[in-house]
Motif scaffolding. Structure first.
Motif, PDB file in Angstrom:
ATOM      1  N   LEU A 111     -11.177   1.142  -2.374  1.00 46.64           N
ATOM      2  CA  LEU A 111     -11.843  -0.081  -1.925  1.00 46.64           C
ATOM      3  C   LEU A 111     -11.993  -1.085  -3.067  1.00 46.64           C
ATOM      4  CD1 LEU A 111     -14.631   1.434   0.371  1.00 46.64           C
ATOM      5  CD2 LEU A 111     -12.506   0.310   1.074  1.00 46.64           C
ATOM      6  N   SER A 112     -12.302  -0.599  -4.261  1.00 46.70           N
ATOM      7  CA  SER A 112     -12.433  -1.493  -5.408  1.00 46.70           C
ATOM      8  C   SER A 112     -11.087  -2.088  -5.790  1.00 46.70           C
ATOM      9  CB  SER A 112     -13.028  -0.742  -6.602  1.00 46.70           C
ATOM     10  OG  SER A 112     -14.281  -0.202  -6.278  1.00 46.70           O
ATOM     11  N   GLY A 113      -9.994  -1.301  -5.616  1.00 49.86           N
ATOM     12  CA  GLY A 113      -8.663  -1.824  -5.892  1.00 49.86           C
ATOM     13  C   GLY A 113      -8.325  -3.002  -5.007  1.00 49.86           C
ATOM     14  N   ILE A 114      -8.692  -2.919  -3.732  1.00 48.63           N
ATOM     15  CA  ILE A 114      -8.486  -4.056  -2.832  1.00 48.63           C
ATOM     16  C   ILE A 114      -9.243  -5.276  -3.325  1.00 48.63           C
ATOM     17  CG2 ILE A 114      -8.878  -4.926  -0.493  1.00 48.63           C
ATOM     18  CD1 ILE A 114      -8.513  -2.110   0.555  1.00 48.63           C
ATOM     19  N   ALA A 115     -10.503  -5.078  -3.667  1.00 48.15           N
ATOM     20  CA  ALA A 115     -11.370  -6.195  -4.030  1.00 48.15           C
ATOM     21  C   ALA A 115     -10.967  -6.840  -5.352  1.00 48.15           C
ATOM     22  CB  ALA A 115     -12.823  -5.728  -4.098  1.00 48.15           C
ATOM     23  N   ILE A 116     -10.643  -6.028  -6.377  1.00 46.70           N
ATOM     24  CA  ILE A 116     -10.381  -6.609  -7.695  1.00 46.70           C
ATOM     25  C   ILE A 116      -9.091  -7.423  -7.690  1.00 46.70           C
ATOM     26  CG2 ILE A 116      -9.108  -4.630  -8.671  1.00 46.70           C
ATOM     27  CD1 ILE A 116     -10.649  -5.160 -11.296  1.00 46.70           C
ATOM     28  N   PHE A 117      -8.081  -6.965  -6.960  1.00 48.70           N
ATOM     29  CA  PHE A 117      -6.860  -7.758  -6.887  1.00 48.70           C
ATOM     30  C   PHE A 117      -7.095  -9.032  -6.089  1.00 48.70           C
ATOM     31  CE2 PHE A 117      -4.884  -3.862  -8.344  1.00 48.70           C
ATOM     32  CZ  PHE A 117      -3.850  -4.330  -9.132  1.00 48.70           C
ATOM     33  N   GLY A 118      -8.001  -8.957  -5.092  1.00 53.47           N
ATOM     34  CA  GLY A 118      -8.349 -10.166  -4.361  1.00 53.47           C
ATOM     35  C   GLY A 118      -9.036 -11.190  -5.246  1.00 53.47           C
ATOM     36  N   VAL A 119      -9.911 -10.709  -6.145  1.00 52.10           N
ATOM     37  CA  VAL A 119     -10.584 -11.619  -7.079  1.00 52.10           C
ATOM     38  C   VAL A 119      -9.564 -12.327  -7.957  1.00 52.10           C
ATOM     39  CG1 VAL A 119     -12.107 -11.725  -9.081  1.00 52.10           C
ATOM     40  CG2 VAL A 119     -12.756 -10.362  -7.111  1.00 52.10           C
ATOM     41  N   GLU A 150      -2.606  23.263 -12.370  1.00 50.33           N
ATOM     42  CA  GLU A 150      -1.416  22.938 -11.576  1.00 50.33           C
ATOM     43  C   GLU A 150      -1.629  21.766 -10.628  1.00 50.33           C
ATOM     44  OE1 GLU A 150      -3.471  26.534  -9.575  1.00 50.33           O
ATOM     45  OE2 GLU A 150      -3.062  25.775 -11.598  1.00 50.33           O
ATOM     46  N   ASP A 151      -2.892  21.327 -10.476  1.00 52.08           N
ATOM     47  CA  ASP A 151      -3.187  20.194  -9.607  1.00 52.08           C
ATOM     48  C   ASP A 151      -3.505  18.921 -10.379  1.00 52.08           C
ATOM     49  OD1 ASP A 151      -2.925  21.875  -7.433  1.00 52.08           O
ATOM     50  OD2 ASP A 151      -5.076  22.262  -7.255  1.00 52.08           O
ATOM     51  N   SER A 152      -3.557  18.994 -11.704  1.00 47.56           N
ATOM     52  CA  SER A 152      -4.045  17.847 -12.475  1.00 47.56           C
ATOM     53  C   SER A 152      -3.119  16.643 -12.342  1.00 47.56           C
ATOM     54  CB  SER A 152      -4.202  18.232 -13.954  1.00 47.56           C
ATOM     55  OG  SER A 152      -2.972  18.632 -14.515  1.00 47.56           O
ATOM     56  N   GLY A 153      -1.813  16.863 -12.272  1.00 46.27           N
ATOM     57  CA  GLY A 153      -0.888  15.746 -12.120  1.00 46.27           C
ATOM     58  C   GLY A 153      -1.069  15.038 -10.787  1.00 46.27           C
ATOM     59  N   VAL A 154      -1.218  15.812  -9.715  1.00 44.68           N
ATOM     60  CA  VAL A 154      -1.406  15.223  -8.384  1.00 44.68           C
ATOM     61  C   VAL A 154      -2.741  14.506  -8.299  1.00 44.68           C
ATOM     62  CG1 VAL A 154      -1.702  15.768  -5.944  1.00 44.68           C
ATOM     63  CG2 VAL A 154       0.112  16.866  -7.239  1.00 44.68           C
ATOM     64  N   ALA A 155      -3.802  15.127  -8.852  1.00 39.83           N
ATOM     65  CA  ALA A 155      -5.113  14.476  -8.834  1.00 39.83           C
ATOM     66  C   ALA A 155      -5.074  13.162  -9.598  1.00 39.83           C
ATOM     67  CB  ALA A 155      -6.168  15.408  -9.444  1.00 39.83           C
ATOM     68  N   SER A 156      -4.365  13.137 -10.719  1.00 42.26           N
ATOM     69  CA  SER A 156      -4.221  11.904 -11.494  1.00 42.26           C
ATOM     70  C   SER A 156      -3.397  10.880 -10.730  1.00 42.26           C
ATOM     71  CB  SER A 156      -3.557  12.210 -12.837  1.00 42.26           C
ATOM     72  OG  SER A 156      -4.283  13.164 -13.564  1.00 42.26           O
ATOM     73  N   ALA A 157      -2.330  11.350 -10.078  1.00 38.98           N
ATOM     74  CA  ALA A 157      -1.490  10.433  -9.302  1.00 38.98           C
ATOM     75  C   ALA A 157      -2.278   9.784  -8.170  1.00 38.98           C
ATOM     76  CB  ALA A 157      -0.281  11.184  -8.733  1.00 38.98           C
ATOM     77  N   LEU A 158      -3.192  10.545  -7.573  1.00 41.75           N
ATOM     78  CA  LEU A 158      -3.977   9.997  -6.473  1.00 41.75           C
ATOM     79  C   LEU A 158      -4.877   8.858  -6.923  1.00 41.75           C
ATOM     80  CD1 LEU A 158      -5.035  13.000  -4.228  1.00 41.75           C
ATOM     81  CD2 LEU A 158      -3.796  10.951  -3.540  1.00 41.75           C
ATOM     82  N   VAL A 159      -5.421   8.957  -8.146  1.00 43.65           N
ATOM     83  CA  VAL A 159      -6.237   7.857  -8.664  1.00 43.65           C
ATOM     84  C   VAL A 159      -5.400   6.578  -8.725  1.00 43.65           C
ATOM     85  CG1 VAL A 159      -7.513   6.993 -10.659  1.00 43.65           C
ATOM     86  CG2 VAL A 159      -7.744   9.376  -9.979  1.00 43.65           C
ATOM     87  N   ASN A 160      -4.200   6.687  -9.322  1.00 42.94           N
ATOM     88  CA  ASN A 160      -3.325   5.519  -9.406  1.00 42.94           C
ATOM     89  C   ASN A 160      -2.842   5.073  -8.034  1.00 42.94           C
ATOM     90  OD1 ASN A 160      -2.668   4.886 -12.418  1.00 42.94           O
ATOM     91  ND2 ASN A 160      -2.647   7.114 -12.287  1.00 42.94           N
ATOM     92  N   THR A 161      -2.573   6.047  -7.149  1.00 43.93           N
ATOM     93  CA  THR A 161      -2.142   5.696  -5.800  1.00 43.93           C
ATOM     94  C   THR A 161      -3.203   4.871  -5.095  1.00 43.93           C
ATOM     95  OG1 THR A 161      -0.799   7.706  -5.625  1.00 43.93           O
ATOM     96  CG2 THR A 161      -1.393   6.616  -3.572  1.00 43.93           C
ATOM     97  N   MET A 162      -4.440   5.329  -5.171  1.00 44.42           N
ATOM     98  CA  MET A 162      -5.527   4.619  -4.498  1.00 44.42           C
ATOM     99  C   MET A 162      -5.695   3.211  -5.057  1.00 44.42           C
ATOM    100  SD  MET A 162      -6.687   6.435  -2.105  1.00 44.42           S
ATOM    101  CE  MET A 162      -6.634   8.124  -1.514  1.00 44.42           C
ATOM    102  N   GLN A 163      -5.622   3.075  -6.394  1.00 48.85           N
ATOM    103  CA  GLN A 163      -5.798   1.752  -6.981  1.00 48.85           C
ATOM    104  C   GLN A 163      -4.627   0.832  -6.660  1.00 48.85           C
ATOM    105  OE1 GLN A 163      -6.109   1.651 -11.249  1.00 48.85           O
ATOM    106  NE2 GLN A 163      -6.775  -0.466 -11.308  1.00 48.85           N
ATOM    107  N   GLN A 164      -3.393   1.339  -6.802  1.00 52.25           N
ATOM    108  CA  GLN A 164      -2.224   0.484  -6.610  1.00 52.25           C
ATOM    109  C   GLN A 164      -1.964   0.180  -5.141  1.00 52.25           C
ATOM    110  OE1 GLN A 164      -0.525  -1.085  -8.941  1.00 52.25           O
ATOM    111  NE2 GLN A 164      -1.819  -0.214 -10.535  1.00 52.25           N
ATOM    112  N   VAL A 165      -2.078   1.190  -4.282  1.00 48.98           N
ATOM    113  CA  VAL A 165      -1.899   0.931  -2.853  1.00 48.98           C
ATOM    114  C   VAL A 165      -3.023   0.044  -2.348  1.00 48.98           C
ATOM    115  CG1 VAL A 165      -1.825   1.992  -0.559  1.00 48.98           C
ATOM    116  CG2 VAL A 165      -0.569   3.025  -2.451  1.00 48.98           C
ATOM    117  N   GLY A 166      -4.243   0.283  -2.842  1.00 49.26           N
ATOM    118  CA  GLY A 166      -5.339  -0.606  -2.475  1.00 49.26           C
ATOM    119  C   GLY A 166      -5.074  -2.033  -2.909  1.00 49.26           C
ATOM    120  N   GLY A 167      -4.556  -2.193  -4.145  1.00 55.65           N
ATOM    121  CA  GLY A 167      -4.220  -3.538  -4.614  1.00 55.65           C
ATOM    122  C   GLY A 167      -3.117  -4.179  -3.799  1.00 55.65           C
ATOM    123  N   SER A 168      -2.097  -3.404  -3.436  1.00 53.65           N
ATOM    124  CA  SER A 168      -0.990  -3.937  -2.639  1.00 53.65           C
ATOM    125  C   SER A 168      -1.466  -4.361  -1.255  1.00 53.65           C
ATOM    126  CB  SER A 168       0.116  -2.885  -2.512  1.00 53.65           C
ATOM    127  OG  SER A 168       0.606  -2.515  -3.768  1.00 53.65           O
TER     128      SER A 168
END
Length: 554
Positions: free
Chosen positions: A282-290, A397-415
């Motif tokens: 949600l913050s990714g959507i808002a910050i790119f909108g700003v 074994e999940d750290s890469g996916v968990a990290s990817a999800l953070v970026n996914t949420m921010q970037q997809v939210g921004g897009s």
């Protein structure tokens, strides 16, 4: 021998902070690239001679590749040496940037941007995954994520300043060439300070899940991007969004039936971690909108130059830097993520509500600056604690996916935010012009009307985020209970041992909700920490009005 033994922890500590510098440089390159090219688009358009209708694809090509490939990029970091995946992402991103800077046609520029997105999807999760496995001590982890959160939230604003300066005083091509400087510094740092080591248990690639995840995310991002030019009611827009949702639903079902899922559902169904991902989204959507609409307002309505516009965002960057470090280092251990992130959402709501008062004649000091200050504090309170919480306690074994999800949420939210809010603003602008088409300031007033409607929608998203933060995220006392339970499940390493280096770190302490295999009693006790209901992303329904030829270009 005694001095050598005593120096080992200090040397490991020094290495950790140097690793943080390397990772922060790489993350800054990826994040600022989301905005640095935007401010150079008019110059690139004049140079290469492409139409206004094609301009969005320079941005969308990057977002499509980045957003759709992030989960695959995260899994690559778990499968192979994260150091070399990190370096591969840096080198590929640099080469794609050089290709874009040397572009002689629109098609070449778009292809280069897509390649940037693909290598960024490899780079970003490995950068954050390296940080997760490097910092195990809670206090040091808070400091590291304070820095990382500052870069994640403030990198876009830095991109506006740097992009404005490079475009105004050199050439739009240098907004792409500058990535080579960041990449070379980060590659050298990675070679010197990051250690290479593979996980003892190497997961396999979930190819059906990878195909479904990439296709679903691609369709979702494409659908919102297409809505920006064709409207919400266009068949391609509706078809892409519906198909994307269906494919992602199929992805979730498929992940429950494979032995080595691309996205283990335990990563996101943990109540604490899921709430943090929602906050980042949600913050990714808002910050790119700003960034988007205030940039339009300052340049198109107030007539500021690209470089001046970037400088006017400096108060936002300063507040983010102070707030994210204070929240992650000082406040998170004392008050917990619920209070911090909820407070950030409330301040974001206040800042966005203030921006809805903008008019074509508002001044920067009274109309924009107060909102920038408030929202800078808000984003700092949200991003650093959310990233820290979202990646805490995951299995190795999940750290890469968990990290990817953070970026996914921010970037997809921004897009999604960029595309959806642009469509909402353009529709409102067109409707306003149809009803109020006369007057010297008609076009400027109509454009600002569109911007303020976008700010209103963003304020609503912050209100939703406030509610979800209160419902999903743990309090300080609950966070202490979770840490105590986790410590009981996995003993802490001996204090005399040197701090673990990247990649060779032991399995991080697991969140209790991820440790059901520890025993029936633990599993029974932790069932209450799962997310209780499905979280649905709601967007306003806007009836597209006929687009007026005199409407300002957004």
């Amino acid at each position: 021998m005694a001095p050598a033994t005593g120096d080992a922890p200090a040397a490991a500590t020094d290495r950790r902070w140097l690793v943080l510098v390397v990772v922060a440089i790489a993350q800054l390159m990826v994040v600022l690239d989301s905005t640095i090219v935007n401010i150079a688009l008019p110059s690139a358009q004049r140079s290469l001679g492409f139409a206004n209708s094609d301009r969005q694809w320079v941005v969308t090509a990057y977002a499509l590749a980045f957003g759709s490939l992030l989960l695959v990029g995260g899994r690559l970091g778990d499968m192979f040496s994260r150091k070399w995946v990190f370096i591969t992402g840096l080198a590929g991103f640099a080469l794609a940037s050089a290709l874009g800077g040397a572009a002689v046609s629109f098609e070449m520029l778009v292809a280069a941007r897509a390649l940037q997105g693909a290598f960024g999807a490899i780079l970003a999760p490995s950068a954050l995954g390296t940080l997760v496995s490097t910092f195990q001590d809670p206090r040091e982890r808070g400091r590291a994520f304070g820095v990382f959160g500052s870069v994640a939230a403030g990198g876009g604003a830095v991109g506006l300043i740097l992009g404005g300066a490079l475009t105004q005083y050199l050439s739009w091509r240098y907004t792409l060439y500058v990535n080579l400087v960041f990449a070379v510094i980060a590659i050298v740092g990675a070679l010197v300070y990051i250690r290479s080591n593979r996980s003892a248990t190497r997961p396999r690639m979930d190819w059906p899940g990878a195909i479904l995840a990439c296709a679903g995310l691609f369709l979702i991002v494409f659908g919102f991007s297409h809505a920006e030019t064709a409207g919400w009611t266009a068949a391609v827009t509706i078809g892409s969004l519906v198909a994307g949702a269906a494919v992602l639903a199929g992805f979730v079902l498929a992940e429950q039936r494979v032995g080595h899922p691309l996205l283990p559902l335990r990563v996101i169904l943990d109540r604490t971690r899921g709430g943090a991902y929602v906050a980042v989204f949600l913050s990714g959507i808002a910050i790119f909108g700003v960034f988007l609409f205030l940039t339009y307002y300052m340049q198109l309505i107030k007539g500021d130059s690209p470089f001046t516009t970037g400088l006017l965002f400096l108060p936002l960057i300063g507040c983010i830097l102070i707030s994210s470090n204070t929240s992650s280092i000082v406040l998170l251990p004392k008050v917990g993520p619920r209070a911090l992130i909820a407070s950030g959402m409330l301040l974001g709501l206040i800042g966005m509500a203030y921006l809805t008062r903008l008019t074509a004649t508002s001044s920067y000091l009274s109309g924009v600056l107060p909102a920038l200050l408030v929202m800078g504090v808000a984003f700092g309170l949200i991003f650093a604690p959310a990233i820290n919480t979202a990646t805490a306690g995951v299995q190795r074994e999940d750290s890469g996916v968990a990290s990817a999800l953070v970026n996914t949420m921010q970037q997809v939210g921004g897009s999604i935010g960029t595309s959806a809010l642009s469509t909402i603003a353009l529709t409102a602008t067109t409707s306003y012009l149809v009803a109020h088409h006369t007057g010297a300031l008609a076009q400027a007033t109509a454009a600002v009307h569109g911007y303020t409607l976008a700010f209103t929608v963003s304020a609503g998203l912050f209100a939703l985020g406030l509610i979800l933060a209160i419902v999903l995220l743990p309090s300080r006392h609950r966070l202490e209970e979770l840490r105590a339970e986790a410590a009981a499940i996995t003993p802490a390493p001996a204090a005399a041992q040197p701090a673990p280096a990247p990649e060779s770190a032991p399995v991080p302490v697991m969140e209790p909700a991820l440790a059901r295999a520890a025993g029936p009693a633990t599993a029974t006790h932790l069932e209450t920490h799962a997310i209780p209901v499905a979280l649905l992303c709601c967007s306003p329904v806007i009836n597209a009005s006929p687009r007026s030829p005199v409407a300002p270009s957004l």
